[in-house]
Scaffold this motif. Sequence first.
Motif, PDB file in Angstrom:
ATOM      1  N   GLY A   1       0.700  -1.008  -0.057  1.00 15.18           N
ATOM      2  CA  GLY A   1      -0.025   0.055   0.031  1.00 15.18           C
ATOM      3  C   GLY A   1       0.794   1.209  -0.030  1.00 15.18           C
ATOM      4  N   ALA A   2       2.142   1.196   0.036  1.00 16.43           N
ATOM      5  CA  ALA A   2       3.099   2.315  -0.174  1.00 16.43           C
ATOM      6  C   ALA A   2       3.159   2.962  -1.346  1.00 16.43           C
ATOM      7  CB  ALA A   2       4.480   2.029   0.664  1.00 16.43           C
ATOM      8  N   GLY A   3       2.688   2.501  -2.278  1.00 18.86           N
ATOM      9  CA  GLY A   3       3.001   2.798  -3.709  1.00 18.86           C
ATOM     10  C   GLY A   3       4.139   2.216  -4.440  1.00 18.86           C
ATOM     11  N   ASN A   4       4.248   0.911  -4.329  1.00 18.96           N
ATOM     12  CA  ASN A   4       5.377   0.171  -5.005  1.00 18.96           C
ATOM     13  C   ASN A   4       4.884  -0.098  -6.594  1.00 18.96           C
ATOM     14  OD1 ASN A   4       7.079  -2.202  -5.760  1.00 18.96           O
ATOM     15  ND2 ASN A   4       7.515  -2.253  -3.612  1.00 18.96           N
ATOM     16  N   THR A   5       3.770  -0.193  -6.926  1.00 24.00           N
ATOM     17  CA  THR A   5       3.201  -0.459  -8.322  1.00 24.00           C
ATOM     18  C   THR A   5       3.518   0.854  -8.984  1.00 24.00           C
ATOM     19  OG1 THR A   5       1.773  -2.265  -7.860  1.00 24.00           O
ATOM     20  CG2 THR A   5       1.386  -1.221  -9.750  1.00 24.00           C
ATOM     21  N   TRP A   6       3.108   1.922  -8.371  1.00 24.69           N
ATOM     22  CA  TRP A   6       3.355   3.096  -8.937  1.00 24.69           C
ATOM     23  C   TRP A   6       4.633   3.525  -9.357  1.00 24.69           C
ATOM     24  CZ3 TRP A   6       4.504   8.263  -6.580  1.00 24.69           C
ATOM     25  CH2 TRP A   6       4.347   9.411  -7.548  1.00 24.69           C
TER      26      TRP A   6
ATOM     27  N   VAL B   1      13.348   6.522   0.005  1.00 25.52           N
ATOM     28  CA  VAL B   1      12.690   7.419  -0.838  1.00 25.52           C
ATOM     29  C   VAL B   1      11.172   7.544  -0.206  1.00 25.52           C
ATOM     30  CG1 VAL B   1      11.269   7.777  -2.965  1.00 25.52           C
ATOM     31  CG2 VAL B   1      13.725   6.839  -2.908  1.00 25.52           C
ATOM     32  N   HIS B   2      10.947   8.779   0.317  1.00 27.81           N
ATOM     33  CA  HIS B   2       9.374   9.003   0.924  1.00 27.81           C
ATOM     34  C   HIS B   2       8.407   9.027  -0.233  1.00 27.81           C
ATOM     35  CE1 HIS B   2      11.139   8.928   5.004  1.00 27.81           C
ATOM     36  NE2 HIS B   2      12.022   9.798   4.328  1.00 27.81           N
ATOM     37  N   TYR B   3       7.309   8.321  -0.316  1.00 29.09           N
ATOM     38  CA  TYR B   3       6.208   8.344  -1.151  1.00 29.09           C
ATOM     39  C   TYR B   3       5.785  10.038  -1.338  1.00 29.09           C
ATOM     40  CZ  TYR B   3       1.520   7.707  -3.167  1.00 29.09           C
ATOM     41  OH  TYR B   3       0.558   7.764  -4.093  1.00 29.09           O
ATOM     42  N   GLU B   4       5.701  10.575  -0.485  1.00 34.04           N
ATOM     43  CA  GLU B   4       5.055  12.256  -0.268  1.00 34.04           C
ATOM     44  C   GLU B   4       6.315  13.120  -1.081  1.00 34.04           C
ATOM     45  OE1 GLU B   4       3.096   9.699   2.729  1.00 34.04           O
ATOM     46  OE2 GLU B   4       5.063  10.212   2.502  1.00 34.04           O
ATOM     47  N   ASP B   5       7.453  12.878  -0.736  1.00 34.54           N
ATOM     48  CA  ASP B   5       8.338  13.559  -1.338  1.00 34.54           C
ATOM     49  C   ASP B   5       8.403  13.358  -2.913  1.00 34.54           C
ATOM     50  OD1 ASP B   5       9.286  14.474   1.233  1.00 34.54           O
ATOM     51  OD2 ASP B   5      10.897  13.330   1.287  1.00 34.54           O
ATOM     52  N   LEU B   6       8.457  12.000  -3.264  1.00 33.38           N
ATOM     53  CA  LEU B   6       8.165  11.564  -4.583  1.00 33.38           C
ATOM     54  C   LEU B   6       7.000  12.096  -5.310  1.00 33.38           C
ATOM     55  CD1 LEU B   6       9.680   9.921  -6.920  1.00 33.38           C
ATOM     56  CD2 LEU B   6       7.933   7.930  -6.019  1.00 33.38           C
TER      57      LEU B   6
ATOM     58  N   LEU C   1      10.559  14.821 -10.472  1.00 32.55           N
ATOM     59  CA  LEU C   1      11.771  14.725 -11.329  1.00 32.55           C
ATOM     60  C   LEU C   1      13.054  14.471 -10.333  1.00 32.55           C
ATOM     61  CD1 LEU C   1      11.389  17.105 -14.344  1.00 32.55           C
ATOM     62  CD2 LEU C   1      10.972  14.692 -14.293  1.00 32.55           C
ATOM     63  N   GLN C   2      13.294  15.181  -9.552  1.00 32.23           N
ATOM     64  CA  GLN C   2      14.418  15.235  -8.591  1.00 32.23           C
ATOM     65  C   GLN C   2      14.567  13.743  -7.969  1.00 32.23           C
ATOM     66  OE1 GLN C   2      14.719  17.923  -5.556  1.00 32.23           O
ATOM     67  NE2 GLN C   2      16.175  17.068  -4.319  1.00 32.23           N
ATOM     68  N   LYS C   3      13.273  13.274  -7.187  1.00 25.42           N
ATOM     69  CA  LYS C   3      13.531  11.835  -6.859  1.00 25.42           C
ATOM     70  C   LYS C   3      13.615  10.734  -7.730  1.00 25.42           C
ATOM     71  CE  LYS C   3      13.489  13.624  -2.662  1.00 25.42           C
ATOM     72  NZ  LYS C   3      14.407  13.300  -1.705  1.00 25.42           N
ATOM     73  N   LEU C   4      13.048  10.811  -8.907  1.00 28.46           N
ATOM     74  CA  LEU C   4      13.106   9.937  -9.861  1.00 28.46           C
ATOM     75  C   LEU C   4      14.675   9.762 -10.425  1.00 28.46           C
ATOM     76  CD1 LEU C   4      11.547   7.735 -11.377  1.00 28.46           C
ATOM     77  CD2 LEU C   4      10.957   9.569 -13.059  1.00 28.46           C
ATOM     78  N   LYS C   5      15.176  11.123 -10.698  1.00 32.82           N
ATOM     79  CA  LYS C   5      16.566  11.151 -10.959  1.00 32.82           C
ATOM     80  C   LYS C   5      17.491  10.473  -9.995  1.00 32.82           C
ATOM     81  CE  LYS C   5      17.010  15.670 -13.707  1.00 32.82           C
ATOM     82  NZ  LYS C   5      17.412  16.859 -13.499  1.00 32.82           N
TER      83      LYS C   5
END
Length: 576
Positions: free
Chosen positions: A362-367, A489-494, A499-503
């Motif tokens: 439920g933490a957004g792994n699939t996303w 990686v915090h889901y909320e920061d992502l 873009l920054q977190k994905l980098k």
Amino acid sequence: MAKPFFSLQKLLRRTQFLLFFLTAAYLMAGSLLLFQRSRFVIQQGARGTLPASDIVIGNQIIDSRIIQNPRKSPKLLVSMDGITDLTSDQKPGPRWLMSRNSELRQLRRRWFHSFMNDRESIHGMAPKVIKHTATNKGTYVGCFTDDPGDRTMKGVVFYDLRKMTVPHCQEACAERTYLYAGLEYGAECYCGNKLPTTRAKEEECNNECKGEKGTVCGGVNRLSVYRIEELRDRAKKRRTPIHRGCFRVPTNFTNTFPTSFMQPNLTAEVCSEFCSDKEFPLAVMRGMACFCASPTTHFTLHDSVDELHCGRILNVSSIAEAPAQETYCAVYQTPVQDTRCTDRRFLATKSKVFVALSSFPGAGNTWVRHLIEHATGYYTGSYYFDGALYSKGFKGEKDHWRSGRTICVKTHESGKREIEMFDSAILLIRNPYNALIAEFNRKCAGHLGYATERNWKSKDWPEFVNSYASWWASHVLDWLKYGKCLLIVHYEDLKKNLLQKLKEMVEFLNMTVVEDRLLCVENNKDGNFKRSGARHKEFEPFTQEMKDLINAYIQTVDEALRRRNFSGLPNEYLPR
């Protein structure tokens, strides 16, 4: 008198022996046919009709990992058409024997028909022709060659190994206003606004649709293509362009906006329709001119300006009347998916480093898997197997997690042994309140649905919170304790700074960052995984007792992160 009686007795003994011998021969022949049939179907599945990691038994698709490790899903082995042996706790009886004999007879009959079909094809007899169904509302165009390395139809791609039909694919493409729907391998659907360039022979499109017998769904690298204008007209009413904002026109105007046209009284709907046909995700309006574009480093859509500027520009009667120094444009999102980052593949060379994408359910792994795959161009793997995710395009879902062909591996495990199997990990953390709600929604209504009010008010919800809240905390604590190399990686920061977190994640995976590809991901950030349907009613699902429990776990995890010199949890986690 004795002699004839002795002769009769001798004859009866010979007859008894003969009957015993014939019975034994019959049973042996049945066993040989059964064994040969299973080998025949497994070899048939390996010829390219199914992925290499699948085994076909009877009419079912069984994941090879289940065969190798049956303890993970023993229920799937129950219905293997009599292949499995009788377990020790089953007592053979008349009913079981009757069922067993019936299954053997059906299996032999299937083998015989398959054998006869093979003989007919060997002797040059005409194969069975699969007809195109007449119930489709789209028009069949033809059979085309498909190049997996450079697909023409790649607007939307999805798979369904059990229920794929021609109307199902057409409806999916029509909802996104695509002009053509193409089906391949009997289970894959592709959408696009352009036809593939190379036609193929009709007999090469010979794969039967998985969800509808007697209909064609392409072949091996062959697409059965349908034109779907009739469905598309109906879908247009539901698909309207989304306003992205007002922006300054870039300096390199021609290169940024490669396609355009002019029309008096231009509307956003007309411009969006034009750019959709050209397969561009952005429709840009400036006066009477409509331009089509994709987000690039020269046109990032990150610096919007006041809408008053675009109001002034859109009301001019010609481009010549627009201010020469400060020119603005209104940008709309079309229904077309940005395809610059949709191509994905397995690693060419097997990786010797196993990277985990670890999170609490439920933490957004699939996303995050969707983001990583589109940002890097490589599939992610999974410690588990989820057919629903495979159908959504996660081809790495069927690969063994230690195959080395995927860039990282999804896992929810938190034991010492399971953690130490990985060389490094991206640890995804989400606010436990939101994670618990998301996982409860998934358990009640699947990946994209919402739990009902009845679910929330049942006894299942408090039991779920009591058991899963502690798991949320122990999952993070175990990875902090046993993980070798972690990226937190915090889901909320992502969500706030994608873009920054994905980098950071792409660099952690030792991949090259491509700016235009990241902008494409940002433009397609939701993918196919945004929940739809009715949300639960606005009420507080957490009691004060639940909040006290969860808040204590939040404080414990926050302190553990800081002790490991990581940044603590985001401030929004507390208070609740």
